[in-house]
Design a protein around this motif. Structure first.
Motif, short mmCIF file in Angstrom:
data_model
loop_
_atom_site.label_atom_id
_atom_site.label_comp_id
_atom_site.label_asym_id
_atom_site.label_seq_id
_atom_site.Cartn_x
_atom_site.Cartn_y
_atom_site.Cartn_z
N LEU A 1 -0.76 4.85 -2.10
CA LEU A 1 -2.18 5.09 -1.85
C LEU A 1 -2.35 6.32 -0.95
O LEU A 1 -1.51 6.59 -0.10
CB LEU A 1 -2.81 3.89 -1.15
CG LEU A 1 -2.84 2.56 -1.89
CD1 LEU A 1 -3.67 1.54 -1.12
CD2 LEU A 1 -3.40 2.73 -3.28
N THR A 2 -3.45 7.04 -1.17
CA THR A 2 -3.76 8.13 -0.24
C THR A 2 -4.31 7.52 1.04
O THR A 2 -4.67 6.35 1.09
CB THR A 2 -4.81 9.09 -0.83
OG1 THR A 2 -6.03 8.37 -0.96
CG2 THR A 2 -4.38 9.61 -2.18
N PRO B 1 -11.34 -3.49 4.65
CA PRO B 1 -11.54 -4.89 4.23
C PRO B 1 -10.84 -5.88 5.15
O PRO B 1 -11.39 -6.92 5.51
CB PRO B 1 -10.93 -4.92 2.83
CG PRO B 1 -10.97 -3.53 2.35
CD PRO B 1 -10.81 -2.66 3.55
N ASN B 2 -9.64 -5.54 5.56
CA ASN B 2 -8.87 -6.45 6.40
C ASN B 2 -9.53 -6.63 7.77
O ASN B 2 -9.39 -7.68 8.39
CB ASN B 2 -7.45 -5.91 6.56
CG ASN B 2 -6.58 -6.83 7.36
OD1 ASN B 2 -6.48 -8.00 7.06
ND2 ASN B 2 -5.98 -6.31 8.41
N GLN C 1 -7.71 6.15 0.47
CA GLN C 1 -7.70 4.89 -0.31
C GLN C 1 -7.20 3.74 0.53
O GLN C 1 -7.75 2.65 0.49
CB GLN C 1 -6.80 5.06 -1.54
CG GLN C 1 -7.42 5.89 -2.64
CD GLN C 1 -6.42 6.24 -3.71
OE1 GLN C 1 -5.22 6.34 -3.47
NE2 GLN C 1 -6.91 6.44 -4.93
N LYS D 1 -9.33 0.48 1.03
CA LYS D 1 -8.86 -0.65 0.23
C LYS D 1 -8.09 -1.66 1.07
O LYS D 1 -7.88 -2.78 0.65
CB LYS D 1 -7.94 -0.16 -0.91
CG LYS D 1 -8.62 0.75 -1.90
CD LYS D 1 -9.62 -0.01 -2.75
CE LYS D 1 -10.33 0.95 -3.68
NZ LYS D 1 -11.59 0.41 -4.17
N LEU D 2 -7.60 -1.24 2.23
CA LEU D 2 -6.82 -2.17 3.03
C LEU D 2 -7.35 -2.28 4.46
O LEU D 2 -7.71 -3.36 4.91
CB LEU D 2 -5.34 -1.75 3.04
CG LEU D 2 -4.42 -2.58 3.93
CD1 LEU D 2 -4.49 -4.04 3.58
CD2 LEU D 2 -2.99 -2.08 3.80
N ALA E 1 0.83 -1.21 0.00
CA ALA E 1 0.00 0.00 0.00
C ALA E 1 0.87 1.26 0.00
O ALA E 1 0.57 2.23 -0.68
CB ALA E 1 -0.93 0.00 1.21
#
Lengths: 580, 452
Positions: free
Chosen positions: A177-178, A189-190, A181, A185-186, A172
């Motif tokens: 990634l900002t 979800p994680n 984001q 995105k991480l 990441a």
């Protein structure tokens, strides 16, 4: 936590490993914040009477669907706020080095404060914020449910943030990634699977507090919000047994319904966030989710929301990239740490002194001694409950857990029992106590146990079901007798589960004491000696200094027991008795 | 065939006097890299080759701007790094794909971060997916793919960003032999394309053949603490043939450097070997016995890369075993050749009781930690000590995890040699003779202890 191997809302208390000093500081800090709330509502007692809420709701069954819907709305409002809170608080604790030092011990203490204590302390402030309407009561009720859900959800999200796979974090950062984001995105979800399971567990526990917070007595007045809890309270006051039963039926339908249309699809959907390629054997399935997946609605909604998502992604770009500087100026950082610690400690110390002065003025500092004495009585009840609960439910739990057939049948029943608010049964229990003439000082244990004991059962079932088959076969082939099998296999294997169940049951019992040590049916009111009755009584009488004392003392009891007893047992179980 | 690129060597990433320390388990610092100087130039493939624990991954991550050095600095095109290197993309050993995103979403992620517009993003991602041979899998999730396909996604995700430097952290070591060979070949042919936008590749590997196959320049890292031990240019023409004699010469040479003497490592500098300067290699007694048996059956002499090949191992998988055998004096190694010593022969040919005695003697004399433990137990009043005692000592030189490993290996060796006993529940180490005497005494007084 792939599936509900443990049923608890006490992960924070079991798993945090703080220093004792930070625990003490955190207890004081939380107490000071409570005092600020009380201080805020002092001297403004007048507007309290202007709250336009009835003391009781109608028990006409026609109203019941509407009431149930209102209650449900409160539950989901609290869940939404809890999720938001978990995102913000956990991210701050995981990403800000200094904030973590405060936020994590604070979370542990907040978890230990009785939920209804939050309600008693903050209720006047909510009422004052919204004078002349019932909105303050609504907020107070939602807040009470929030406090029963938020801490554990926050902790689970925090755990997932700090145990993030290192390579994903590096990917990441290198992909530049900002922050926004990276979060979506991480980070999210994680953390989804533990968050959803914890949310479900906490939601189940939340019903109890919803029911308890829909009718509140404060400053010598009772207020009721339209809801299924207030319906039960009114029916109990009017001694309408038929309507009580009806409400219980509606409640069961509601618990099952929410499970069917919300939690089951959600947990099944969350499977897509599982990392790694192992497909679990008992995949969560949901008819509702299957139907939704086949329809075009989700795709349409997603397409409609895409411009919004893209817009947010652009708008949040100025917050910067999710990276951290490689160089830190150590001496400056240390100096900053010291300044930070001094300021925080000074603020807390000043608050502590002011709080003690306030209590000295309004209630007298010897109230602490009184409350502590009552606390010992309530603690004795909790202890008896745990011992009896263990003696009854551990053998039954092991028996259920060892038989896959029985487990399969018992698991859904367990799910409902986990969620069903025990205070729905209080009117009946009270009725029995009145009829039989049993003293509430003893009967209170039974009332507290109505909700709390199940956690021992659920966790022991889960623990027993997890015993590997080959170990059982080994025990058989070694011809261990019954005592030996318990001593060398079942006992060690379920010990960690029992600890998890025990701390959850104890937490639930402390919570329940506030509503279980003063109960009424019709116009008969039973009162027991204990810290719970002390808190409930002082709140109803508008004696907020005493409420504050009671809540602080109860929190100290719970924190101390968690630290000195439960956490050590759990640590021992993890070190020595882990099956993996 | 790849024509040598631009003769003027433009430096892309320069690292000067890098030193990296991490806090060790007891609070002091643990040096992982020591005064490392690396420059990556345009047009070359550089391999960082080292045993595990040589800090090669740490070095790569420092060059990538993921880890900050304790001393020294890294510059990318002359600008010092303070954060992720903007000119680098990384391919990970574990693939590091977001499991909840499809192949295409994963590939698009970096473009998204760069703020590339949706249409262009999709076009570029699909082009990269095509280029790396993933078409048809755009909407699959990583867990539905085989390891090889996943690593292709890893490559596509890195290459779509058209980075100056492609960094790879053991990209093929989680894949099976055929798949990794195939992917390596494709990487080489991509690199050979004249319009390939990436200007430099830096690969971390512990696989000597892989380094020789791919690199123009191999930097061999020594351990404890990590440092550059040698720089070896590989001038073989491409495509390279594993069976050619020049290839084998290069492999043997790197092997000799990798296992050879190293005056900069703490082990060589220390006057007397001690548990902190000479870590026990991660090898079990069973593994050692296996290795010695094989060498014995090869008439007491074998070429290690050949042996690895024969066993379909990577040659470096043998390294901990070989290191352990050398430490114990069971094998001698010269270059890439291993010879069975007299002690090794004696150990292998003895009957089981005698072989344990041979092993015990060797371990006490030559494995510093085992010797230290035995000495400490003999000097203690009752021949017993808590494992925490040794753990605390080890933590002065190792991370908590490594300290634990060292203790585990020492216990394994000591138990096999019947030097000492270990009780995992009480955490007590007891000299075997003391324990034996105690058991005899107990069973004499209480015949029922047999049950225990």
């Amino acid at each position: 936590m792939p599936s509900p191997r443990s049923f608890t809302n006490q992960d924070v208390s079991l798993r945090t490993r703080g220093h004792i000093v930070s625990d003490v500081v955190a207890v004081v800090a939380v107490a000071v914040v409570f005092w600020l709330f009380v201080e805020l509502s002092q001297g403004l007692a007048e507007p309290l009477d202007q709250v336009s809420a009835p003391a009781e709701v109608s028990t006409d069954p026609v109203n019941l669907p509407y009431y149930a819907a209102r209650s449900l709305l409160r539950m989901f409002a609290a869940l939404a706020i809890s999720t938001l809170f978990a995102f913000v608080y956990a991210t701050a604790a995981a990403r800000l080095r200094r904030a973590e030092k405060i936020l994590l011990p604070a979370l542990d203490v907040l978890q230990s404060v009785p939920v209804l204590g939050f309600l008693s302390i903050t209720l006047p402030v909510w009422l004052l914020l919204f004078p002349g309407t019932a909105l303050g009561l609504e907020f107070a009720a939602v807040f009470a449910i929030f406090t029963s859900q938020a801490w554990n959800m926050t902790f689970s999200f925090y755990q997932s943030l700090i145990t993030q796979p290192r390579d994903l974090d590096e990917a990441a950062r290198l992909l530049r990634l900002t922050r926004w984001q990276r979060f979506w995105k991480l980070d999210v979800p994680n953390g989804t699977i533990p968050l959803v399971w914890n949310g479900m567990m906490s939601f189940g526990g939340g019903w109890f507090f919803l029911i308890a917070s829909e009718v509140v007595s404060v400053n010598n007045r009772a207020y009721a919000l339209p809801g299924i809890g207030s319906y039960v309270a009114a029916a109990s006051r009017n001694e309408e047994v038929g309507r009580l039963l009806l409400a219980i039926g509606v409640m069961v339908v509601m618990v099952l319904g929410v499970n069917f249309v919300f939690w089951r699809p959600l947990t099944a959907w969350a499977e897509r966030f599982r990392a790694g390629d192992t497909v679990t054997v008992d995949q969560q399935r949901s008819i509702v989710l299957d139907v939704l997946r086949r329809s075009t609605i989700p795709a349409l909604v997603a397409r409609g929301l895409r411009p919004l998502g893209a817009g947010l992604e652009r708008a949040t770009r100025p917050f910067g990239r999710a990276d951290r500087p490689l160089r830190v100026n150590r001496s400056r950082r240390r100096a900053g740490d010291i300044v930070f610690a001094v300021i925080v400690c000074a603020l807390i110390a000043a608050g502590l002194i002011r709080m003690l002065m306030f209590i000295g003025d309004h209630a007298g500092l010897d109230e602490f001694v009184v409350a502590a004495g009552l606390g010992v009585i309530t603690f004795a009840r909790v202890l008896v409950l745990l011992v009896i609960g263990t003696l009854i439910w551990v053998p039954i739990g092991v028996w259920i857990g060892l038989s896959p057939r029985v487990t399969r049948f018992a698991q859904p029943v367990v799910q409902v029992l986990a969620s069903f608010p025990a205070n729905f049964l209080f009117p009946f229990a009270t009725l029995v106590l009145i009829r039989t003439g049993v003293d509430l000082n003893v009967g209170g244990i039974f009332l507290m146990a109505l909700g709390a004991q199940w956690y021992i059962l659920f966790n022991v079932i889960a623990g027993a079901a997890a015993i590997p088959n080959d170990l059982r076969e080994a025990a058989l082939s070694l011809r261990l007798n019954r005592v030996q099998t318990w001593r060398y296999l079942y006992g060690p294997a379920i010990f960690a589960s029992w600890v998890t169940g025990g701390i959850t049951a104890a937490g639930g019992a402390w919570n329940a004491s506030i509503v279980a040590e003063v109960v009424s049916y019709g116009d008969r009111t039973l009162t027991a000696n204990g810290l719970g009755a002390y808190i409930a009584g002082s709140t109803a009488a508008g004696d907020f200094a005493k409420t504050l004392v009671g809540v602080i003392v109860m929190s100290v009891f719970v924190v101390a027991l968690n630290r000195l007893f439960w956490r050590r047992l759990y640590g021992y179980a993890e070190r020595r008795l882990s099956l993996s | 065939m790849v024509a040598p690129r631009t003769p003027a060597r433009t430096p892309l990433i320069e690292a000067k006097h890098l030193s990296t320390s991490f806090p060790s388990a007891d609070g002091s610092t643990l040096r992982v890299l020591d005064d490392v100087n690396v420059t990556l130039y345009e047009g070359e493939v550089v391999a960082l080759l080292g045993k595990s624990g040589s800090g090669k991954s740490t070095l790569l991550r420092t060059l990538a701007g993921l880890i900050g050095p304790t001393d020294g600095e890294v510059r990318y095109r002359g600008v010092p790094l303070d954060g992720a290197n903007p000119g680098a993309a990384m391919v990970f050993q574990s693939f590091a794909l977001m499991p909840w995103l499809t192949v295409q979403e994963n590939v698009e992620l970096g473009l998204r971060a760069a703020g590339v517009h949706e249409n262009q993003r999709r076009r570029r991602a699909l082009a990269a997916i095509d280029q790396i041979g993933l078409d048809g899998f755009e909407n699959a999730y990583p867990r539905e793919l085989s390891g090889g396909m996943r690593q292709r996604v890893g490559f596509a995700r890195a290459l779509v960003l058209q980075p100056d430097v492609l960094m790879m952290d053991e990209p093929f070591s989680a894949l099976d032999v055929l798949t990794s060979e195939n992917l390596r070949g494709e990487l080489i042919s991509l690199w050979a394309q004249p319009d390939f936008p990436t200007k430099c590749i830096c690969i971390v590997t512990h696989d000597i053949e892989e380094a020789v196959l791919l690199a123009d320049r191999v930097l061999v890292l020594g351990s404890n603490p990590g440092h550059i031990k040698a720089e070896v240019p590989i001038l073989l023409p491409r495509p390279r043939d594993r069976r050619s004699p020049t290839f084998e010469t290069a492999v043997d040479r790197l092997y000799a450097i990798l296992t050879g003497r190293d005056e900069r490592s703490a082990a060589e500098r220390a006057a007397t070997p001690g548990p902190l300067t000479h870590p026990l290699p991660e090898a079990s007694v069973g593994g050692l016995a296996g290795l010695v048996e094989i060498v014995y059956s090869h008439d007491g002499q074998t070429d290690l890369p050949d042996l690895a090949d024969e066993l379909s191992f990577h040659v470096d998988d043998l390294l901990p075993l070989v290191d352990a055998a050398r430490m114990l004096g069971l094998l001698d190694v010269e270059g890439a050749q291993a010879f069975l010593t007299e002690a090794g022969r004696a150990w292998y040919t003895a009957d089981i009781l005698h072989s344990k005695e041979v092993f015990a003697t060797l371990a006490v004399e030559r494995a510093p930690l085992v010797g230290t433990i035995v000495k400490a137990l003999q000097n203690s009043a009752d021949g017993a000590l808590r494992d925490d005692f040794f753990r605390d000592l080890l933590r002065r030189g190792y991370s908590a995890e490594d300290a634990e490993k060292q203790l585990d290996i020492a216990i394994d060796w000591g138990r096999y040699g019947e030097l000492f006993d270990y009780d995992a529940i009480t955490g007590e180490l007891v000299l075997s003779e003391v324990a034996a005497a105690f058991t005899v005494m107990l069973s004499a007084s209480d015949p029922e202890t047999d049950e225990l």
